[in-house]
Design a protein around this motif. Structure first.
Motif, PDB file in Angstrom:
ATOM      1  N   ILE A 192     -19.458  52.996  52.667  1.00  0.00           N
ATOM      2  CA  ILE A 192     -19.623  51.820  53.395  1.00  0.00           C
ATOM      3  C   ILE A 192     -19.667  52.285  54.841  1.00  0.00           C
ATOM      4  O   ILE A 192     -18.994  52.964  55.531  1.00  0.00           O
ATOM      5  CB  ILE A 192     -18.210  50.893  53.307  1.00  0.00           C
ATOM      6  CG1 ILE A 192     -17.690  50.573  51.831  1.00  0.00           C
ATOM      7  CG2 ILE A 192     -18.653  49.714  53.880  1.00  0.00           C
ATOM      8  CD1 ILE A 192     -19.060  50.238  50.651  1.00  0.00           C
ATOM      9  N   ARG A 193     -20.827  51.645  55.597  1.00  0.00           N
ATOM     10  CA  ARG A 193     -20.876  52.011  57.009  1.00  0.00           C
ATOM     11  C   ARG A 193     -20.348  50.695  57.648  1.00  0.00           C
ATOM     12  O   ARG A 193     -21.122  49.489  57.673  1.00  0.00           O
ATOM     13  CB  ARG A 193     -22.376  52.066  57.456  1.00  0.00           C
ATOM     14  CG  ARG A 193     -22.419  52.341  58.788  1.00  0.00           C
ATOM     15  CD  ARG A 193     -24.229  52.239  59.222  1.00  0.00           C
ATOM     16  NE  ARG A 193     -24.711  52.564  60.314  1.00  0.00           N
ATOM     17  CZ  ARG A 193     -24.464  51.637  61.637  1.00  0.00           C
ATOM     18  NH1 ARG A 193     -24.294  50.430  60.920  1.00  0.00           N
ATOM     19  NH2 ARG A 193     -24.757  52.005  62.597  1.00  0.00           N
ATOM     20  N   PHE A 194     -19.337  50.670  58.409  1.00  0.00           N
ATOM     21  CA  PHE A 194     -18.721  49.551  59.003  1.00  0.00           C
ATOM     22  C   PHE A 194     -19.467  49.408  60.447  1.00  0.00           C
ATOM     23  O   PHE A 194     -19.604  50.475  61.136  1.00  0.00           O
ATOM     24  CB  PHE A 194     -17.163  49.738  59.272  1.00  0.00           C
ATOM     25  CG  PHE A 194     -16.525  49.619  57.727  1.00  0.00           C
ATOM     26  CD1 PHE A 194     -16.359  48.206  57.133  1.00  0.00           C
ATOM     27  CD2 PHE A 194     -16.291  50.873  57.118  1.00  0.00           C
ATOM     28  CE1 PHE A 194     -15.740  48.319  55.792  1.00  0.00           C
ATOM     29  CE2 PHE A 194     -15.621  50.830  55.997  1.00  0.00           C
ATOM     30  CZ  PHE A 194     -15.283  49.524  55.251  1.00  0.00           C
ATOM     31  N   ASP A 195     -19.633  48.083  60.907  1.00  0.00           N
ATOM     32  CA  ASP A 195     -20.338  47.985  62.131  1.00  0.00           C
ATOM     33  C   ASP A 195     -19.361  46.798  62.844  1.00  0.00           C
ATOM     34  O   ASP A 195     -18.503  46.327  62.334  1.00  0.00           O
ATOM     35  CB  ASP A 195     -21.698  47.729  61.906  1.00  0.00           C
ATOM     36  CG  ASP A 195     -21.940  46.582  61.124  1.00  0.00           C
ATOM     37  OD1 ASP A 195     -21.279  45.473  60.767  1.00  0.00           O
ATOM     38  OD2 ASP A 195     -22.967  46.499  60.190  1.00  0.00           O
ATOM     39  N   ARG A 196     -20.066  46.066  63.732  1.00  0.00           N
ATOM     40  CA  ARG A 196     -19.485  45.252  64.752  1.00  0.00           C
ATOM     41  C   ARG A 196     -19.151  43.968  63.933  1.00  0.00           C
ATOM     42  O   ARG A 196     -18.388  43.198  64.218  1.00  0.00           O
ATOM     43  CB  ARG A 196     -20.192  45.063  66.051  1.00  0.00           C
ATOM     44  CG  ARG A 196     -21.569  44.355  66.109  1.00  0.00           C
ATOM     45  CD  ARG A 196     -21.967  43.699  67.571  1.00  0.00           C
ATOM     46  NE  ARG A 196     -23.131  43.319  67.355  1.00  0.00           N
ATOM     47  CZ  ARG A 196     -23.561  42.334  68.284  1.00  0.00           C
ATOM     48  NH1 ARG A 196     -22.810  42.128  69.205  1.00  0.00           N
ATOM     49  NH2 ARG A 196     -24.641  41.723  68.053  1.00  0.00           N
ATOM     50  N   ALA A 197     -20.163  43.612  63.033  1.00  0.00           N
ATOM     51  CA  ALA A 197     -19.782  42.427  62.367  1.00  0.00           C
ATOM     52  C   ALA A 197     -18.400  42.809  61.370  1.00  0.00           C
ATOM     53  O   ALA A 197     -17.733  41.348  61.223  1.00  0.00           O
ATOM     54  CB  ALA A 197     -20.978  42.138  61.359  1.00  0.00           C
ATOM     55  N   ASP A 198     -18.126  43.792  60.794  1.00  0.00           N
ATOM     56  CA  ASP A 198     -17.021  44.074  60.174  1.00  0.00           C
ATOM     57  C   ASP A 198     -15.873  43.757  60.949  1.00  0.00           C
ATOM     58  O   ASP A 198     -14.721  43.729  60.456  1.00  0.00           O
ATOM     59  CB  ASP A 198     -17.236  45.329  59.585  1.00  0.00           C
ATOM     60  CG  ASP A 198     -18.488  45.282  58.426  1.00  0.00           C
ATOM     61  OD1 ASP A 198     -18.500  44.352  57.500  1.00  0.00           O
ATOM     62  OD2 ASP A 198     -19.260  46.197  58.602  1.00  0.00           O
ATOM     63  N   ALA A 199     -15.959  44.203  62.237  1.00  0.00           N
ATOM     64  CA  ALA A 199     -14.917  44.029  63.202  1.00  0.00           C
ATOM     65  C   ALA A 199     -14.298  42.724  63.046  1.00  0.00           C
ATOM     66  O   ALA A 199     -13.141  42.338  63.036  1.00  0.00           O
ATOM     67  CB  ALA A 199     -15.056  44.379  64.779  1.00  0.00           C
ATOM     68  N   ALA A 200     -15.224  41.728  63.105  1.00  0.00           N
ATOM     69  CA  ALA A 200     -15.022  40.242  62.947  1.00  0.00           C
ATOM     70  C   ALA A 200     -14.194  39.699  61.497  1.00  0.00           C
ATOM     71  O   ALA A 200     -13.098  39.046  61.490  1.00  0.00           O
ATOM     72  CB  ALA A 200     -16.120  39.240  63.220  1.00  0.00           C
ATOM     73  N   TRP A 201     -14.629  40.593  60.571  1.00  0.00           N
ATOM     74  CA  TRP A 201     -14.371  40.275  59.161  1.00  0.00           C
ATOM     75  C   TRP A 201     -12.819  40.888  59.169  1.00  0.00           C
ATOM     76  O   TRP A 201     -12.094  40.430  58.438  1.00  0.00           O
ATOM     77  CB  TRP A 201     -15.226  41.199  58.082  1.00  0.00           C
ATOM     78  CG  TRP A 201     -14.594  41.097  56.627  1.00  0.00           C
ATOM     79  CD1 TRP A 201     -14.625  40.054  55.834  1.00  0.00           C
ATOM     80  CD2 TRP A 201     -13.595  42.087  56.234  1.00  0.00           C
ATOM     81  NE1 TRP A 201     -14.196  40.528  54.721  1.00  0.00           N
ATOM     82  CE2 TRP A 201     -13.239  41.502  54.973  1.00  0.00           C
ATOM     83  CE3 TRP A 201     -13.060  43.250  56.829  1.00  0.00           C
ATOM     84  CZ2 TRP A 201     -12.681  42.251  54.113  1.00  0.00           C
ATOM     85  CZ3 TRP A 201     -12.266  43.888  55.929  1.00  0.00           C
ATOM     86  CH2 TRP A 201     -12.057  43.512  54.824  1.00  0.00           C
ATOM     87  N   LEU A 202     -12.741  42.150  59.592  1.00  0.00           N
ATOM     88  CA  LEU A 202     -11.108  42.654  59.668  1.00  0.00           C
ATOM     89  C   LEU A 202     -10.260  41.846  60.525  1.00  0.00           C
ATOM     90  O   LEU A 202      -9.160  41.620  60.126  1.00  0.00           O
ATOM     91  CB  LEU A 202     -11.363  44.121  60.213  1.00  0.00           C
ATOM     92  CG  LEU A 202     -10.004  44.785  59.865  1.00  0.00           C
ATOM     93  CD1 LEU A 202      -9.524  44.824  58.754  1.00  0.00           C
ATOM     94  CD2 LEU A 202     -10.039  46.169  60.530  1.00  0.00           C
ATOM     95  N   ALA A 203     -10.602  41.421  61.681  1.00  0.00           N
ATOM     96  CA  ALA A 203      -9.798  40.491  62.173  1.00  0.00           C
ATOM     97  C   ALA A 203      -9.373  39.388  61.737  1.00  0.00           C
ATOM     98  O   ALA A 203      -8.134  38.725  61.780  1.00  0.00           O
ATOM     99  CB  ALA A 203     -10.484  40.104  63.772  1.00  0.00           C
ATOM    100  N   ALA A 204     -10.469  38.441  60.818  1.00  0.00           N
ATOM    101  CA  ALA A 204     -10.069  37.535  60.104  1.00  0.00           C
ATOM    102  C   ALA A 204      -8.898  37.883  59.097  1.00  0.00           C
ATOM    103  O   ALA A 204      -7.857  36.923  58.912  1.00  0.00           O
ATOM    104  CB  ALA A 204     -11.543  36.789  59.591  1.00  0.00           C
ATOM    105  N   TYR A 205      -9.330  39.026  58.440  1.00  0.00           N
ATOM    106  CA  TYR A 205      -8.250  39.478  57.354  1.00  0.00           C
ATOM    107  C   TYR A 205      -6.724  39.642  57.820  1.00  0.00           C
ATOM    108  O   TYR A 205      -5.944  39.139  57.283  1.00  0.00           O
ATOM    109  CB  TYR A 205      -8.870  40.723  56.541  1.00  0.00           C
ATOM    110  CG  TYR A 205      -8.688  40.630  55.063  1.00  0.00           C
ATOM    111  CD1 TYR A 205      -7.417  40.259  54.520  1.00  0.00           C
ATOM    112  CD2 TYR A 205      -9.758  40.343  54.451  1.00  0.00           C
ATOM    113  CE1 TYR A 205      -7.317  40.520  53.077  1.00  0.00           C
ATOM    114  CE2 TYR A 205      -9.799  40.220  52.940  1.00  0.00           C
ATOM    115  CZ  TYR A 205      -8.428  40.220  52.278  1.00  0.00           C
ATOM    116  OH  TYR A 205      -8.433  39.708  50.905  1.00  0.00           O
ATOM    117  N   THR A 206      -6.845  40.447  59.110  1.00  0.00           N
ATOM    118  CA  THR A 206      -5.312  40.526  59.519  1.00  0.00           C
ATOM    119  C   THR A 206      -4.560  39.120  59.883  1.00  0.00           C
ATOM    120  O   THR A 206      -3.430  38.914  59.701  1.00  0.00           O
ATOM    121  CB  THR A 206      -5.533  41.256  61.034  1.00  0.00           C
ATOM    122  OG1 THR A 206      -6.125  40.590  62.052  1.00  0.00           O
ATOM    123  CG2 THR A 206      -6.225  42.648  60.687  1.00  0.00           C
TER     124      THR A 206
END
Length: 411
Positions: A192-206
């Motif tokens: 998986i190549r994580f990028d800045r969109a995934d930073a928002a996804w991870l923040a949502a999950y936290t």
């Protein structure tokens, strides 16, 4: 609601955008470091950096989150806690019982939940502003990730993420070969190549996890666990003395957790924690919207985690076109529930329960009072009930993938 359904229908009726060409991705050096060292040592090295780059900041945030998963699973292995559903972080996965379980102190659940809250806060601190910065990429192989469940510092059997998360965040299932009539070899773990969109996804999950943790702590499980554990000890002593009981011991693992839950719900919840839970869930929705806005702008197709309509997820999980719009319609219903603009339909009559009002000023929720209705009397509202239509459309769209699996991924 009518506008949401209409918008969703238009998205579903629109022709699908042409798919982008799939681009291969190689694991990063950090992925290989995790494979060799594990989560905690890699995270310690990254925390020691004086000025981490964006991809290193995302790695810190991701490893804080994964470290919380590791700690929750290690807690379960330590005390021999079997898989169970509900809001408790890390509760559902099957884990190898590699060490003899210890008796669990009554305070252990609250302590582990508080530790999870603190880990989520550290993850968000590393993510601060990251989704707004210039893009970055961090390629991680699921095959490199592992969880040190027995705390021995070495990767053992059953500790690989690809094994533990199969069916949760990737398909992991061998395909059926119609020519031979047999199952093909299982797919290789994805990169998986994580990028800045995934930073928002991870923040949502936290925020999602933090909301569940705050709600659990609002009812304070420790006194209920003390009561149930003390009675269980007396029951076990009586069994050693001989004789037979009306109910077989095999029902213990059902009766005792149910007794804990029922007793907790009789307690007065901590309003500060229920309000914090609502704030976290509102942030889950806000960050999820930011994620879909960012992922919709992507023009590559390289190691995607959750794809836009032109991409394919590297996890092997199928996200059909329109998934983002369908999920945001579901979240919009959740947002309306948190705000009190929509209500939960009451099961005994055409009345609505204001979830937002309860989270703002909570009262105990004794099971008998909830079922009959008297415990909810102060929370009935004239606001219209939430419609199941958005969730039904989402479920129908992801029927083949599995709506529950998609919900775990999408938060």
């Amino acid at each position: 609601m009518r506008r949401l359904v209409l918008s969703l229908a238009l998205v579903l009726a629109a022709p699908a955008a042409p798919a982008l060409a799939r681009q291969p991705v190689d694991p990063s050096a950090l992925s290989r470091e995790i494979a060799q060292q594990g989560i905690a040592p890699t995270l310690a090295r990254l925390h020691a950096l004086s000025d981490p780059a964006p991809d290193e900041r995302f790695a810190i945030a991701g490893l804080e989150f994964l470290g919380a998963v590791e700690a929750a699973w290690r807690w379960r292995v330590t005390y021999g806690v079997a898989p169970f559903g509900g809001m408790i972080f890390g509760s559902a996965a099957e884990l190898p019982q590699s060490v003899p379980p210890q008796p669990m102190p009554p305070e252990a659940l609250a302590e582990q939940t508080q530790a999870t809250l603190e880990a989520m806060a550290r993850s968000r601190a590393a993510l601060e502003g990251l989704a707004e910065d210039e893009d970055f990429g961090l390629a991680i192989s699921l095959g490199d990730l592992w969880f040190d469940l027995d705390a021995d510092g070495r990767r053992g059997m059953g500790e690989g993420a690809a094994e533990l998360l199969a069916g949760i965040v990737w398909s992991g299932m061998p395909a059926f070969d119609p020519e031979t009539g047999q199952a093909a070899p299982p797919p290789a773990p994805p990169v998986i190549r994580f990028d800045r969109a995934d930073a928002a996804w991870l923040a949502a999950y936290t925020h999602l996890v933090s909301g569940g943790a705050e709600l659990l702590l609002a009812f304070d499980p420790t006194p209920s666990l003390e009561k149930v554990f003390a009675m269980r000890a007396r029951i076990d002593e009586s069994r050693l003395a001989g004789g037979e009981a009306a109910l077989p011991p095999m029902l213990d693992d059902f009766i005792d957790p149910l007794a804990v839950a029922i007793d907790m719900l009789r307690r007065q919840p901590d309003a500060g924690r229920t309000r914090a839970a609502r704030a976290h869930w509102q942030q889950t929705i806000d960050q999820n919207r930011r994620f879909w806005a960012l992922v919709g702008q992507e023009s590559d197709n390289a190691g995607e985690w959750i794809p836009n309509d032109r991409q394919i997820s590297a996890t092997g999980i199928a996200f059909p076109p329109g998934t983002g719009a369908a999920w945001q319609a579901v979240l919009a219903d959740g947002e309306a529930l948190l705000a009190g603009d929509r209500t939960i339909p009451f099961w005994r009559g055409p009345m609505g329960i204001d979830l937002g009002a309860w989270l703002e000023d909570p009262a105990p929720l004794p099971v008998d009072g909830v079922i009959q209705g008297w415990a909810l009397a102060d929370y009935f509202s004239d606001a219209p009930p939430v419609s199941p239509e958005s969730f039904r459309r989402f479920s129908d769209m992801l029927l083949e993938t599995g709506p529950f699996l998609a919900m775990v991924m999408l938060n």
